[in-house]
Design a protein around this motif. Structure first.
Motif, mmCIF file in Angstrom:
data_model
loop_
_atom_site.group_PDB
_atom_site.id
_atom_site.type_symbol
_atom_site.label_atom_id
_atom_site.label_comp_id
_atom_site.label_asym_id
_atom_site.label_seq_id
_atom_site.Cartn_x
_atom_site.Cartn_y
_atom_site.Cartn_z
ATOM 1 N N ASP A 124 6.228 8.437 -7.605
ATOM 2 C CA ASP A 124 7.409 7.873 -8.435
ATOM 3 C C ASP A 124 8.541 8.683 -8.416
ATOM 4 N N ARG A 132 1.035 11.931 -3.419
ATOM 5 C CA ARG A 132 1.697 11.591 -4.723
ATOM 6 C C ARG A 132 2.134 12.942 -5.345
ATOM 7 N N GLU A 191 0.806 -1.244 -0.029
ATOM 8 C CA GLU A 191 0.058 -0.006 0.088
ATOM 9 C C GLU A 191 0.932 1.278 -0.111
ATOM 10 N N THR A 202 -1.991 10.398 -14.614
ATOM 11 C CA THR A 202 -1.658 8.949 -14.151
ATOM 12 C C THR A 202 -1.708 8.798 -12.562
ATOM 13 N N ALA A 203 -1.466 9.667 -12.010
ATOM 14 C CA ALA A 203 -1.461 9.787 -10.397
ATOM 15 C C ALA A 203 -3.069 10.022 -9.932
ATOM 16 N N ALA A 252 -8.715 4.804 -9.132
ATOM 17 C CA ALA A 252 -8.814 3.163 -8.978
ATOM 18 C C ALA A 252 -8.795 2.635 -7.605
ATOM 19 N N ARG A 253 -7.907 3.261 -6.728
ATOM 20 C CA ARG A 253 -7.598 2.766 -5.207
ATOM 21 C C ARG A 253 -8.947 3.169 -4.604
ATOM 22 N N VAL A 262 2.165 1.979 -3.478
ATOM 23 C CA VAL A 262 1.220 2.368 -4.302
ATOM 24 C C VAL A 262 1.091 4.030 -3.865
ATOM 25 N N GLU A 316 -4.455 11.313 -0.567
ATOM 26 C CA GLU A 316 -3.421 10.334 -1.430
ATOM 27 C C GLU A 316 -2.879 11.107 -2.474
ATOM 28 N N ALA A 351 -5.632 8.722 -11.880
ATOM 29 C CA ALA A 351 -6.323 7.591 -12.125
ATOM 30 C C ALA A 351 -5.883 6.649 -11.239
ATOM 31 N N GLN A 352 -4.587 6.483 -10.730
ATOM 32 C CA GLN A 352 -4.167 5.571 -9.487
ATOM 33 C C GLN A 352 -5.168 5.785 -8.285
ATOM 34 N N VAL A 353 -5.286 7.199 -8.139
ATOM 35 C CA VAL A 353 -6.068 7.243 -6.990
ATOM 36 C C VAL A 353 -7.454 6.909 -7.025
#
Length: 163
Positions: free
Chosen positions: A73, A133, A66, A84-85, A91-92, A69, A129, A87-89
């Motif tokens: 990066d 990031r 976790e 991208t960041a 999805a999470r 994630v 989150e 989209a990751q958040v």
């Protein structure tokens, strides 16, 4: 069956022939029983300790995954890809089809996002989150939508990388 207490006392004192051997056998059997009980208790304790250690190890692995994630990066040289960041958040937190719009701005470093039917906990998690990031909310419009006794949020906001 007729139990004579005097005969039992005689065996215990060793006055009857063979009683010493009988008492020795009885004491050995009791010793073996006590030792086996003690070792089985130790084995049970060791197996439960092993199971607890395995559970803790699995939990640490889950937390480490976790954290990976959540961490920005570092290989990108400090630049954060905002799309991208997000989209990751998304999805999470499992926003799914509640994200009605996500589009890059003209400068390429910011994005405009619209989300419907967002719970307060999800909003808090999303902001936290994104911050982890390296993304901040630049502008935001937040509307509340009463749904029964709860209030959901509709958001329109611009996000970008922190300077």
């Amino acid at each position: 069956m007729n139990f004579d207490v005097n005969k039992i006392r005689g065996i215990a004192r060793g006055e009857v022939s063979g009683s010493a051997r009988f008492m020795a056998l009885l004491l050995c059997a009791a010793g073996v029983w006590i030792a086996s009980s003690w070792f089985s208790g130790m084995a049970g304790s060791a197996s439960s300790s092993l199971a607890l250690s395995q559970t803790r190890y699995a939990e640490l692995n889950r937390l480490a995954a976790e954290y990976k994630v959540l961490a920005p990066d570092s290989a990108s040289g400090g630049e954060v890809d905002v799309m991208t960041a997000f989209a990751q958040v998304s999805a999470r937190i499992e926003l799914g089809n509640r994200v009605t719009r996500i589009s890059p701005m003209m400068d390429g470093t910011r994005c405009f996002v619209e989300i419907n039917r967002l719970y307060a906990e999800e909003l808090t998690d999303m902001v936290r989150e994104l911050g982890v990031r390296g993304i901040k909310i630049i502008t935001a419009e937040i509307f509340t939508i009463p749904v029964g006794e709860e209030r959901l949020f509709r958001l329109s906001f611009t996000i970008g990388a922190e300077a």
